[in-house]
Enzyme design. Structure first.
Site, PDB file in Angstrom:
ATOM      1  N   ASP A 198       0.749  -1.079  -0.187  1.00  0.00           N
ATOM      2  CA  ASP A 198      -0.041   0.208   0.164  1.00  0.00           C
ATOM      3  C   ASP A 198       0.874   1.113  -0.086  1.00  0.00           C
ATOM      4  O   ASP A 198       1.671   1.437   1.023  1.00  0.00           O
ATOM      5  CB  ASP A 198      -0.837   0.045   1.326  1.00  0.00           C
ATOM      6  CG  ASP A 198      -2.057   1.098   1.244  1.00  0.00           C
ATOM      7  OD1 ASP A 198      -2.053   2.003   0.302  1.00  0.00           O
ATOM      8  OD2 ASP A 198      -2.939   0.790   1.911  1.00  0.00           O
ATOM      9  N   HIS A 247      -9.800  -1.121  -7.381  1.00  0.00           N
ATOM     10  CA  HIS A 247      -9.517   0.188  -6.621  1.00  0.00           C
ATOM     11  C   HIS A 247      -8.561   0.918  -7.130  1.00  0.00           C
ATOM     12  O   HIS A 247      -8.282   1.945  -7.228  1.00  0.00           O
ATOM     13  CB  HIS A 247      -9.077  -0.427  -5.203  1.00  0.00           C
ATOM     14  CG  HIS A 247      -8.737   0.641  -4.175  1.00  0.00           C
ATOM     15  ND1 HIS A 247      -9.705   1.598  -3.716  1.00  0.00           N
ATOM     16  CD2 HIS A 247      -7.697   1.199  -3.661  1.00  0.00           C
ATOM     17  CE1 HIS A 247      -9.270   2.441  -2.927  1.00  0.00           C
ATOM     18  NE2 HIS A 247      -7.929   2.178  -2.907  1.00  0.00           N
TER      19      HIS A 247
HETATM   20  C1  HEM Z   1      -4.063   2.911  -4.149  1.00  0.00           C
HETATM   21  C2  HEM Z   1      -5.586   0.020  -0.707  1.00  0.00           C
HETATM   22  C3  HEM Z   1      -8.563   3.458   0.655  1.00  0.00           C
HETATM   23  C4  HEM Z   1      -6.987   6.318  -2.540  1.00  0.00           C
HETATM   24  C5  HEM Z   1      -4.291   1.759  -3.512  1.00  0.00           C
HETATM   25  C6  HEM Z   1      -3.416   0.428  -3.438  1.00  0.00           C
HETATM   26  C7  HEM Z   1      -3.818  -0.445  -2.534  1.00  0.00           C
HETATM   27  C8  HEM Z   1      -4.910   0.483  -1.724  1.00  0.00           C
HETATM   28  C9  HEM Z   1      -3.390  -1.557  -2.043  1.00  0.00           C
HETATM   29  C10 HEM Z   1      -2.590   0.032  -4.572  1.00  0.00           C
HETATM   30  C11 HEM Z   1      -1.211   0.434  -4.239  1.00  0.00           C
HETATM   31  C12 HEM Z   1      -0.840   1.840  -4.410  1.00  0.00           C
HETATM   32  O1  HEM Z   1      -0.700   2.565  -5.355  1.00  0.00           O
HETATM   33  O2  HEM Z   1      -0.889   2.225  -3.225  1.00  0.00           O
HETATM   34  C13 HEM Z   1      -6.592   0.782   0.045  1.00  0.00           C
HETATM   35  C14 HEM Z   1      -7.104   0.276   1.262  1.00  0.00           C
HETATM   36  C15 HEM Z   1      -8.079   1.264   1.701  1.00  0.00           C
HETATM   37  C16 HEM Z   1      -7.968   2.132   0.870  1.00  0.00           C
HETATM   38  C17 HEM Z   1      -6.867  -1.061   1.978  1.00  0.00           C
HETATM   39  C18 HEM Z   1      -9.103   1.177   2.756  1.00  0.00           C
HETATM   40  C19 HEM Z   1      -8.826   0.635   4.052  1.00  0.00           C
HETATM   41  C20 HEM Z   1      -8.540   4.601   0.032  1.00  0.00           C
HETATM   42  C21 HEM Z   1      -9.107   5.789   0.198  1.00  0.00           C
HETATM   43  C22 HEM Z   1      -8.656   6.919  -0.770  1.00  0.00           C
HETATM   44  C23 HEM Z   1      -7.580   5.755  -1.633  1.00  0.00           C
HETATM   45  C24 HEM Z   1     -10.258   6.073   1.129  1.00  0.00           C
HETATM   46  C25 HEM Z   1      -8.983   8.022  -1.273  1.00  0.00           C
HETATM   47  C26 HEM Z   1     -10.210   8.462  -1.248  1.00  0.00           C
HETATM   48  C27 HEM Z   1      -5.961   5.570  -3.240  1.00  0.00           C
HETATM   49  C28 HEM Z   1      -5.319   6.377  -4.432  1.00  0.00           C
HETATM   50  C29 HEM Z   1      -4.194   5.412  -4.857  1.00  0.00           C
HETATM   51  C30 HEM Z   1      -4.526   3.919  -4.017  1.00  0.00           C
HETATM   52  C31 HEM Z   1      -4.981   7.807  -4.882  1.00  0.00           C
HETATM   53  C32 HEM Z   1      -3.113   5.533  -5.864  1.00  0.00           C
HETATM   54  C33 HEM Z   1      -4.007   5.388  -7.423  1.00  0.00           C
HETATM   55  C34 HEM Z   1      -3.007   5.768  -8.219  1.00  0.00           C
HETATM   56  O3  HEM Z   1      -2.294   6.729  -8.168  1.00  0.00           O
HETATM   57  O4  HEM Z   1      -2.395   4.766  -9.078  1.00  0.00           O
HETATM   58  N1  HEM Z   1      -5.014   1.551  -2.317  1.00  0.00           N
HETATM   59  N2  HEM Z   1      -6.937   2.181  -0.290  1.00  0.00           N
HETATM   60  N3  HEM Z   1      -7.483   4.595  -0.950  1.00  0.00           N
HETATM   61  N4  HEM Z   1      -5.622   4.313  -3.274  1.00  0.00           N
HETATM   62 FE1  HEM Z   1      -6.354   3.093  -1.787  1.00  0.00          FE
END
Ligand code: HEM
Length: 400
Positions: free
Chosen positions: A215, A309
């Site tokens: 993450d 996601h």
């Molecule tokens: C990407 C998990 C909540 C925004 C990711 C990734 C994972 C992840 C595994 C892919 C790896 C990475 O690029 O970091 C989670 C989990 C969440 C959560 C487990 C809740 C428990 C959120 C929330 C937001 C968010 C609430 C914003 C409102 C993003 C963004 C990316 C991302 C902006 C990167 C997208 C990119 O630039 O490619 N998240 N996330 N996430 N997440 Fe989450």
């Protein structure tokens, strides 16, 4: 950037430390002073353009605490409190004792990458008669249909984020900050979190969350040309006291782990659109290989599902909206129904929440594949001013 480098050295030293620790246990080595390990001696700077705790590497231990000003306390008391807090933060981040009545809890430890970061909530400005200075970026976040918010653990006049690579150092700072509040402010809520300890992995790598995913892979990097524009208020920005500051959105997001862990590995990977083992996109390559959004399998289905996601949170799917995610995991025991009260203390940083968190959360709120497995339980939005110059306290440009 420097923190990443430090994490690298800590990784190597941490492994060496494990071996040395064993030797001490058996051979009863003399108790003479040995140099602190790099984990203990790593130090973040209190003074600077930005406050610490934003671009620094994730720390192993974190405390988030919100305070409300006491009845009768106003701008004068708030200014004195920020002055006390800044003096304490500066001393503790240098590995020194707190200025008043130190508790000795961190006595034997170095600074351990301690950072202390201060922010102001929407309600602060009314309490202190500073409404005219309240940034529009602090307007309350919109309600999201999936929110299940506990208001008593949301918001607050003042917010403090503490991070350190040692749990005693972090607690010591928390206690000092709370004691400094004196009769000026009382704790509204507190949350405790953690990340991997430096040295636990053979080489530095992106942290895993409690669902087991890497993450943080696609976080903006300080070396990116548009990093500052996305994360920090410009030096010429409005209001002037927020120059070089940032806005923190803080959400306690419960993970519904019993449901999540029932999914097969391919099903879990389809939810995110990345492989669990190494964080690589399902379209192939390694962790940092660009995701191929168009790639289809033999049946003509997208290999990165449309509701994955990591597909739908991308800046190119959200009008450029971007944020720096710098979370802690949390685990607060087991509920009466046997489910773990565990998840992510999601903290994201951006120059403007309307160009960061809000559009992305609006999209997620319509239901991405992850939504079924998480629950947003608390929410906060805080204006985090720029770093204090030497001789200045945090927030001085607002409060004087
Ligand atoms: C990407 C998990 C909540 C925004 C990711 C990734 C994972 C992840 C595994 C892919 C790896 C990475 O690029 O970091 C989670 C989990 C969440 C959560 C487990 C809740 C428990 C959120 C929330 C937001 C968010 C609430 C914003 C409102 C993003 C963004 C990316 C991302 C902006 C990167 C997208 C990119 O630039 O490619 N998240 N996330 N996430 N997440 Fe989450």
């Amino acid at each position: 950037i420097s923190r990443r480098a430090l994490i690298g050295t800590a990784g190597a030293t941490g492994l060496a430390l494990g071996a040395a620790g064993g030797a001490v246990g058996y051979a009863a080595a003399p108790a003479e002073a040995t140099p602190l390990t790099s984990v203990g001696s790593d130090r973040a700077m209190f003074h600077g353009k930005h406050q610490p705790g934003i671009t620094d590497g994730l720390q192993a231990r974190g405390h988030l605490v919100a305070f409300d000003l006491a009845a009768g306390a106003g701008r004068k008391e708030a200014a004195a409190l920020l002055r006390r807090w800044s003096a304490t933060a500066e001393r503790l981040m240098a590995g020194e004792a707190a200025p008043h009545g130190d508790t000795d809890v961190a006595r034997d430890a170095g600074p351990s990458s301690l950072t202390v970061t201060f922010g102001f909530g929407h309600s602060f400005f009314g309490r202190t008669g500073l409404e005219k200075q309240r940034p529009t970026a602090l307007d309350p976040l919109p309600a999201f249909s999936s929110d299940r918010l506990d208001r008593s653990r949301s918001d607050g006049d003042l917010w403090v984020q503490i991070g350190a690579n040692d749990a005693l150092v972090a607690f010591h700072a928390l206690r000092a900050i709370q004691k400094d509040a004196g009769s000026a402010a009382r704790v509204r809520w507190q949350m405790n979190g953690f990340n991997r300890s430096p040295g636990a992995t053979a080489h530095p790598m992106t942290a895993r969350n409690l669902m087991g995913q890497l993450d943080g892979t696609r976080n903006p990097k300080p070396a990116d040309a548009d990093f500052d524009r996305r994360i920090f208020v410009p030096a010429s920005g409005e209001p002037a006291w927020m120059a070089n500051g940032s806005y923190a959105v803080v959400r306690r997001i419960r993970m519904l782990l019993d449901d999540w862990e029932k999914l097969s590995l391919p099903a879990q990977e389809a939810v995110i659109g990345r492989r669990k083992a190494d964080g690589a996109p399902l379209s192939g390559g390694g962790e940092t290989t660009p995701m191929d959004l168009e790639k289809a399998d033999a049946k003509g289905e997208y290999v990165v599902p449309l509701n994955a996601h990591a597909r739908i949170t991308r800046p190119d799917q959200n009008g450029g909206a971007a944020m720096l995610r710098r979370p802690f995991s949390y685990h607060d025991g087991i509920d009466a129904d046997g489910t773990p009260d565990a998840g992510l203390l999601f903290i994201c940083w951006q120059a403007d929440p309307l160009r960061g968190f809000v559009p992305v959360q609006r999209k997620l709120d319509r239901g991405d594949a992850l939504s079924k497995y998480i629950r947003h339980e608390t929410s906060g939005l805080f204006a985090v001013p720029g770093g204090a110059a030497k001789g200045e306290y945090v927030g001085q440009r607002l409060l004087e």
